[in-house]
Design an enzyme around this catalytic site. Structure first.
Site, PDB file in Angstrom:
ATOM      1  N   MET A 229       0.838  -1.210   0.000  1.00 27.87           N
ATOM      2  CA  MET A 229       0.000   0.000   0.000  1.00 27.87           C
ATOM      3  C   MET A 229       0.868   1.252   0.000  1.00 27.87           C
ATOM      4  SD  MET A 229      -3.393  -0.772   2.305  1.00 27.87           S
ATOM      5  CE  MET A 229      -2.519  -1.212   3.811  1.00 27.87           C
ATOM      6  N   HIS A 230       1.993   1.229   0.703  1.00 29.94           N
ATOM      7  CA  HIS A 230       2.904   2.373   0.690  1.00 29.94           C
ATOM      8  C   HIS A 230       3.448   2.632  -0.713  1.00 29.94           C
ATOM      9  CE1 HIS A 230       4.103   2.946   5.210  1.00 29.94           C
ATOM     10  NE2 HIS A 230       2.827   3.172   4.963  1.00 29.94           N
ATOM     11  N   GLU A 231       3.688   1.574  -1.460  1.00 30.77           N
ATOM     12  CA  GLU A 231       4.172   1.757  -2.832  1.00 30.77           C
ATOM     13  C   GLU A 231       3.150   2.506  -3.674  1.00 30.77           C
ATOM     14  OE1 GLU A 231       7.164   1.090  -4.219  1.00 30.77           O
ATOM     15  OE2 GLU A 231       7.770   0.711  -2.155  1.00 30.77           O
TER      16      GLU A 231
END
Length: 249
Positions: A229-231
């Site tokens: 999700m951070h990507e």
């Protein structure tokens, strides 16, 4: 600032306290604090005399989470939150850990406390999972431990809204933790620690391992999902703008 950033002291037989006291940086996750906490829990892991840990902060701060510089490095892709694992220190500690959160718990600082076996909150202090304030999705195992400890409804609200909550409000919302006046947190934690330290260490270690075994097994999958999700969410221009504009507000 006087004294070490991380102070480790044996309060009574079998009871060790780890105090975060970086007054200059309000217990944000500086390299010095991360190194100190990691070293403290490593020391505890190898000491057969300890039976219970009290993790606490100073005055009105428990931990303020990531630094602005640290968030910039995450945005730039130079690091991942898994590079410096604070979130599982309490979970992986062989003996029970009490998070005496007498002060504010912000973002990753709040999450770190929730990984303890016992949590004590202060009525006056502020607690928040404020990752989305900066426009990126939560990390540090937040999406796993918040629903587990707080329940789905409140956890989802905290993560999606990035709102702040006083301890007394969380108490009204039914959190399953002791919530007491700030000045009463240390004594409440100590009394709980004493009740644990009465037990044989081997029994405490064995039972904790059994109780948290499923959490230890499930956490890595959530960490992988949070990194994914951070990507998608972290490396966007508006996130950088929010880190610069909102940090510390």
């Amino acid at each position: 600032m006087s004294g070490p950033i991380i102070e480790v002291s044996e309060l009574e037989a079998g009871i060790v306290q780890v105090r975060m006291q970086d007054r200059v940086n309000k217990n944000t996750f500086t390299d010095a604090l991360i190194h100190g906490l990691t070293a403290a829990f490593d020391q505890i892991r190898h000491c057969a005399d300890y039976k219970v840990v009290i993790l606490t902060g100073y005055d009105s701060y428990f931990s303020s989470g990531g630094t602005q510089a640290g968030l910039r490095e995450l945005f730039e892709g130079k690091v991942k939150f898994t590079d410096k694992d604070l979130y599982s220190l309490a979970l992986n500690c062989p003996i029970p850990v009490i998070a005496a959160m007498q002060g504010h718990g912000i973002g990753g600082g709040f999450v770190m406390g929730l990984f303890a076996d016992f949590v004590v909150l202060a009525r006056e202090s502020v607690y928040t999972a404020n990752f989305m304030k900066y426009g990126f999705t939560p990390g540090m195992g937040s999406t796993f431990i918040l629903p587990h400890k707080l329940g789905l409804s409140l956890a989802h609200e905290m993560m999606l809204s990035a709102a702040t909550y006083r301890g007394e409000e969380l108490q009204r919302r039914g959190v399953p933790f002791a919530v007491v006046p700030r000045e009463a947190v240390p004594q409440h934690a100590l009394e709980l620690a004493r009740s644990l330290a009465e037990k044989p260490r081997i029994s405490l270690v064995t039972l904790k391992s059994h109780l948290v075994g499923p959490l230890r097994a499930q956490l890595p999958a959530f960490i992988e999902q949070e990194i994914a999700m951070h990507e998608l969410t972290f490396h966007r221009p508006e996130v950088k703008e929010r880190i610069e504009a909102f940090f510390g507000n």
